[in-house]
Write a protein that holds these residues in place. Structure first.
Motif, mmCIF file in Angstrom:
data_model
loop_
_atom_site.group_PDB
_atom_site.id
_atom_site.type_symbol
_atom_site.label_atom_id
_atom_site.label_comp_id
_atom_site.label_asym_id
_atom_site.label_seq_id
_atom_site.Cartn_x
_atom_site.Cartn_y
_atom_site.Cartn_z
ATOM 1 N N ALA A 1 0.838 -0.936 -0.144
ATOM 2 C CA ALA A 1 0.021 -0.141 0.460
ATOM 3 C C ALA A 1 0.842 1.135 -0.331
ATOM 4 O O ALA A 1 0.669 2.167 -0.536
ATOM 5 N N TYR A 2 2.053 1.570 0.360
ATOM 6 C CA TYR A 2 2.995 2.366 0.510
ATOM 7 C C TYR A 2 3.955 2.764 -0.218
ATOM 8 O O TYR A 2 3.565 3.695 -1.222
ATOM 9 N N GLU A 3 4.152 1.589 -1.027
ATOM 10 C CA GLU A 3 4.281 1.376 -3.104
ATOM 11 C C GLU A 3 3.747 2.120 -3.849
ATOM 12 O O GLU A 3 4.104 2.994 -4.023
ATOM 13 N N LYS A 4 2.522 1.986 -3.405
ATOM 14 C CA LYS A 4 1.403 1.952 -4.408
ATOM 15 C C LYS A 4 1.275 3.932 -3.984
ATOM 16 O O LYS A 4 1.816 4.672 -5.534
ATOM 17 N N MET A 5 0.868 4.833 -3.199
ATOM 18 C CA MET A 5 1.105 5.705 -2.567
ATOM 19 C C MET A 5 1.184 6.296 -2.905
ATOM 20 O O MET A 5 1.434 7.264 -3.305
ATOM 21 N N GLN A 6 2.837 5.713 -2.848
ATOM 22 C CA GLN A 6 4.039 7.136 -3.043
ATOM 23 C C GLN A 6 4.820 6.620 -4.934
ATOM 24 O O GLN A 6 4.652 7.835 -5.102
ATOM 25 N N MET B 1 -2.637 7.935 5.428
ATOM 26 C CA MET B 1 -1.917 7.243 7.293
ATOM 27 C C MET B 1 -2.625 6.516 8.134
ATOM 28 O O MET B 1 -2.111 5.700 8.314
ATOM 29 N N SER B 2 -4.002 6.591 8.026
ATOM 30 C CA SER B 2 -4.304 5.997 9.092
ATOM 31 C C SER B 2 -5.045 4.443 8.359
ATOM 32 O O SER B 2 -4.973 3.447 8.574
ATOM 33 N N ASP C 1 -6.271 0.791 -5.161
ATOM 34 C CA ASP C 1 -7.452 1.263 -6.741
ATOM 35 C C ASP C 1 -6.853 1.993 -7.874
ATOM 36 O O ASP C 1 -7.433 2.611 -8.416
ATOM 37 N N VAL C 2 -7.095 3.505 -6.591
ATOM 38 C CA VAL C 2 -6.595 4.569 -7.454
ATOM 39 C C VAL C 2 -5.492 4.609 -8.409
ATOM 40 O O VAL C 2 -4.616 4.080 -8.009
#
Ligand code: ADP
Length: 653
Positions: free
Chosen positions: A130-135, A151-152, A356-357
């Motif tokens: 999820a972190y990798e995706k978010m970046q 973060m949450s 999925d974003v």
């Protein structure tokens, strides 16, 4: 995020599309951890199976050894293995019970370890993914201030799933095994009396189902209030300096008190119902136990009561009583499982929503590799708007030949920084790409984005993103430093640079001098976001970082923050040195620094209104000459029309 923002952001929109999130995550992440899961489930079944051994063995032993109502026999154990002498039978039963207790303990331990490895392993993988995706998401995503939300997701939601996999999985197996085991054992022992005891099960299930439905909205409300509380506290702490200087501590405490009160109320709503549930469950099982006791007791005393028939031995009666008791605890936990499940479902939905974003800015299918960069930059008829905003750049053309310095100047809000951000693709001029590659066409309906930005003749959208970004050195307005040492911050991105390189870069950036005066020199920690350094010091460290990167193209978004004259001079000198032999695009907020640029492009309200050298532009006596006059103190103010427009656009914002 405040509840009122719901469905306004990309994350919300994406979340709405998610289907069967828990199952999806389970399917995606279980295969890598399947052995742990298999061991965990198997040992769960066996461990809880041993729970049934004690009542059954005790019952049988009572019948065979004490009341002698029936022969000594144990389920699943061949008769040939059993002793025939009664005292030996007694000790044999004791040994079996002891072995079951010991085996159960060992199995429980293995079960715990395996299920923990499974649950935490899965969550570890999900969190990192999820972190990798978010970046990889583009700046538009972060512009909407979704970082708190992310973060949450990374913290709370993954923890929720962890709890579910950790506890709910194990407990469901436990309840399953116990209910099936007890039911089988009761039916096997005495079918008729079993129906009395088991009559409680549908009642318990129905009661739990009702409870889960009633408590669900209360849980949701509780989660929301906790979210609000977090947001509130985060906000207050973020502005702690403001709170102190305005003496608004009491006001802030009061705001936190109010949301805390909501949390308290919501929590009590949940708890009040829970207090009611457990005793309710115990009442039902208690009633079943009592009914079994009365009917079974009468049966043992004086033959089958009511419509029952056949025989019930004392031992069987004891088995019934002990097994029925075993049923209560696990059944009462059904509601926990339902709650964990609801929580995990909501969290899985949020995690999948993030995953999925759509990633809009990424490598084209066959990206161009940038090698031996000359550093030619072109903005070709660039029209741009931020998401759902108005046009910020309108048909902008800018060219910089290799090695040239082009300065972009203009009033605040003219679009200068936006020009800069298009080069390293922090934003793209095009709409998102379709599956067939870039959608480069400007359709009639949008008209808000279009044109192209090129480096060495390649559209930036076709170039490998990593190549593009390592070719461009970006010194932005707000210099960001990570919590770490000065040296680590200079080396950031060029991780294999040695100490000599770092010092040389710091010297070129005019930072060496002050770094030496710090308590531990290059090993001094700079604090979160570099708070322990002054603005001018932070800027010079950021410049040193770019010196070390040694990019072919330099993008300078000049700092607007005020530094003293000497520092400004040092910064300017280091920037000039940095810009000397590479193509440079300077976003200038102070004109004095760009006098010597090869070309100065004047932007106003998203359009190029003038271009030329400093002398050309002064001679033309247009906007630049006016801006120059104001900054040099030669004229008092800009012409009325500029001021009116500035006020207008400020009002719009
Ligand atoms: P300048 O650098 O010339 O001061 P900017 O390029 O920062 O101007 O801003 C141009 C316009 O774009 C302004 O109206 C600003 O409000 C808007 N803008 C800048 N950044 C964003 C963003 N991330 N999202 C939406 N609008 C933005």
């Amino acid at each position: 995020m405040a509840a009122s923002d719901e469905f306004e952001t990309e994350l919300d929109a994406s979340r709405e599309q998610v289907e069967r999130p828990l199952w999806r995550l389970f399917r995606a992440y279980t295969p890598d951890h399947a052995p742990w899961l298999a061991v965990g489930l198997l040992t769960s079944v066996l461990a809880y199976g041993t729970v049934l051994v004690t009542p059954i063995v005790l019952g049988t032993t009572i019948d065979a050894v004490f009341t002698r109502e029936s022969a000594y026999a144990l389920p699943l154990v061949p008769d040939a293995w059993l002793p025939s002498e009664q005292e030996t039978q007694f000790w044999f039963s004791t040994a079996v019970v002891a072995a079951a207790l010991l085996g159960g303990a060992v199995l429980q331990w293995v079960r715990g370890v395996a299920i923990n490895y499974f649950a935490h392993g899965v969550m570890y993988a999900i969190r990192v993914d999820a972190y990798e995706k978010m970046q990889r998401l583009d700046m538009t995503f972060f512009d909407n201030k979704e970082t708190g939300e992310v973060m949450s997701i990374l913290n709370n939601d993954t923890s929720n799933l962890e709890t579910f996999f950790d506890n709910a999985l194990g407990d469901s197996v436990r309840i399953g095994v116990i209910v099936v085991g007890v039911t089988t054992a009761l039916l096997y022992t005495n079918r008729q009396l079993a129906l009395v005891t088991l009559g409680a099960v549908p009642l318990l299930v129905g009661f739990t189902w009702w409870f889960a439905r009633v408590i669900e909205p209360r849980y949701t409300r509780h989660r929301e209030t906790v979210g609000d509380l977090n947001t509130r506290i985060e906000n207050s702490l973020g502005g702690i300096e403001l709170v102190k200087t305005t003496s608004t501590e009491a006001y802030e405490t009061d705001r936190v008190r109010r949301v805390s009160r909501d949390v308290f109320d919501a929590n009590m709503d949940v708890l009040k119902l829970s207090y009611f549930y457990r005793p309710g469950m115990e009442l039902v099982t208690g009633a079943a136990l009592l009914a079994t006791f009365v009917l079974g007791g009468l049966w043992v005393f004086s033959g089958p009561p009511l419509f029952f028939s056949g025989e019930l031995t004392t031992g069987e009666f004891v088995v019934f009583m002990l097994l029925t008791q075993r049923l209560t605890g696990p059944m009462a936990q059904l509601s926990n499982i339902v709650a964990w499940y609801e929580n995990a479902l909501a969290s899985a939905k949020r995690i999948c929503g993030l995953m999925d974003v759509p990633v809009r800015i990424e490598d084209a299918p066959n990206p161009v590799a940038l090698e031996d960069v000359d550093g030619r930059i072109e903005y070709d008829d660039v029209t741009f708007a931020y998401e759902s905003g108005e046009t910020v750049l309108d048909g902008v053309d800018i060219e910089a030949a290799p090695g040239e310095t082009v300065a972009i100047v203009g009033p605040t809000g003219a679009g200068k920084s936006t020009v800069a951000k298009l080069l390293p693709r922090l934003y793209d001029v095009s709409e998102p790409r379709g599956p067939d590659g870039p959608s480069r066409e400007r359709s009639e309906s949008d008209g808000v984005t279009g044109g192209a930005v090129r480096v060495d003749g390649h559209d930036v959208r076709d170039v490998r993103l990593a190549d593009l970004r390592s070719t461009i050195g970006y010194v932005s307005q707000d210099t960001y430093l990570f919590d770490g040492t000065v040296a680590e911050n200079i080396r950031y991105g060029q991780f294999d640079a040695d100490r000599e390189d770092v010092v040389a870069a710091a010297e070129a950036a005019e930072a060496h001098g002050f770094v030496q005066t710090l308590s531990e020199g290059y090993d001094t920690r700079v604090g979160e976001r570099g708070v322990k350094l002054s603005g001018g010091q932070r800027q010079r460290i950021a410049i040193a970082r770019t010196v070390l990167q040694d990019p072919d193209i330099l993008l300078l978004d000049e700092a607007t923050s005020a530094v003293d004259t000497e520092t400004e001079y040092l910064i300017q000198r280091s920037l000039d040195r940095l810009a000397a032999d590479r193509t440079t695009l300077v976003i200038a907020h102070r004109l004095s620094t760009v006098k010597n640029a090869d070309t100065i492009v004047v932007l106003d309200d998203g359009e190029v209104v003038e271009r030329g050298t400093h002398e050309d532009l002064l001679a033309a006596d247009g906007l630049y000459a006016n801006l120059w006059g104001v900054q040099a103190g030669e004229i008092e103010s800009l012409p009325e029309e500029f001021l009116a427009r500035a006020a207008e656009s400020a009002a719009e914002r």
